[in-house]
Write a protein that holds these residues in place. Structure first.
Motif, mmCIF file in Angstrom:
data_model
loop_
_atom_site.group_PDB
_atom_site.id
_atom_site.type_symbol
_atom_site.label_atom_id
_atom_site.label_comp_id
_atom_site.label_asym_id
_atom_site.label_seq_id
_atom_site.Cartn_x
_atom_site.Cartn_y
_atom_site.Cartn_z
ATOM 1 N N HIS A 1 -4.324 6.796 0.181
ATOM 2 C CA HIS A 1 -3.606 5.527 0.243
ATOM 3 C C HIS A 1 -4.200 4.589 -0.789
ATOM 4 O O HIS A 1 -5.279 4.839 -1.322
ATOM 5 C CB HIS A 1 -3.603 4.927 1.650
ATOM 6 N N GLU B 1 0.855 -1.185 0.000
ATOM 7 C CA GLU B 1 0.000 0.000 0.000
ATOM 8 C C GLU B 1 0.891 1.235 0.000
ATOM 9 O O GLU B 1 1.926 1.259 0.670
ATOM 10 C CB GLU B 1 -0.918 0.031 1.235
ATOM 11 N N SER C 1 -11.390 0.150 4.433
ATOM 12 C CA SER C 1 -11.373 -1.130 5.138
ATOM 13 C C SER C 1 -11.765 -0.890 6.592
ATOM 14 O O SER C 1 -11.849 0.257 7.046
ATOM 15 C CB SER C 1 -9.973 -1.736 5.083
ATOM 16 N N HIS D 1 -5.196 0.637 -2.320
ATOM 17 C CA HIS D 1 -5.602 -0.743 -2.056
ATOM 18 C C HIS D 1 -5.124 -1.574 -3.241
ATOM 19 O O HIS D 1 -5.765 -1.557 -4.295
ATOM 20 C CB HIS D 1 -7.125 -0.840 -1.907
ATOM 21 N N ASP E 1 -9.127 1.117 8.117
ATOM 22 C CA ASP E 1 -9.147 2.526 7.707
ATOM 23 C C ASP E 1 -10.133 3.320 8.565
ATOM 24 O O ASP E 1 -9.903 4.483 8.888
ATOM 25 C CB ASP E 1 -9.582 2.659 6.230
#
Ligand SMILES: [Zn+2]
Length: 128
Positions: free
Chosen positions: A74, A20, A84, A76, A87
């Motif tokens: 960020h 990531e 997520s 994935h 997150d």
């Protein structure tokens, strides 16, 4: 966000594969045009974290340019562009926009979210 900034973010995320990637965007007047790639100190394929030092540096530099920090991005690498559980749980910046880039499909996709105290709202990403 400017189209140039969008391209820079996607390039950074692709460059960091299979891990990531993460970073910060800044700008002014509601328009993000500066991308600050930050090291993912988790060096993980499913999570990211940034050091306090790196974050402080970006805040300082943005201020020097008379910009404000607007969001965190960020990637994935193999999942959709939705936050997520991590997150949502480990979000330390409820006031910043969250951009997630998914590289799981044929073409990269980018989505913008507001994540605040466990609540997630998708926002429209405007490109200039
Ligand atoms: Zn994520």
């Amino acid at each position: 966000m400017t189209q140039h900034a969008q391209r820079q973010i996607i390039n950074h995320c692709q460059h960091e594969l299979p891990f990531e990637a993460c970073g910060i965007i800044s700008g002014r007047n509601g328009k993000a045009d500066t991308v600050w790639p930050v090291e993912n100190i988790s060096r993980s394929t499913v999570a990211f974290s940034m050091s306090i030092e790196d974050i402080s540096y970006v805040f300082e530099q943005s201020e020097m340019r008379r910009q404000s920090v607007m969001g965190i991005y960020h990637s994935h690498p193999t999942a959709y562009a939705v936050p997520s559980r991590g997150d949502i749980a480990y979000n330390n910046y409820p006031n910043l926009a969250h951009i997630i880039v998914s590289l799981s499909g044929r073409n990269p996709t980018m989505k913008l979210y507001e994540i605040n105290r466990g609540r997630v709202r998708q926002l429209t990403l405007k490109l200039y």
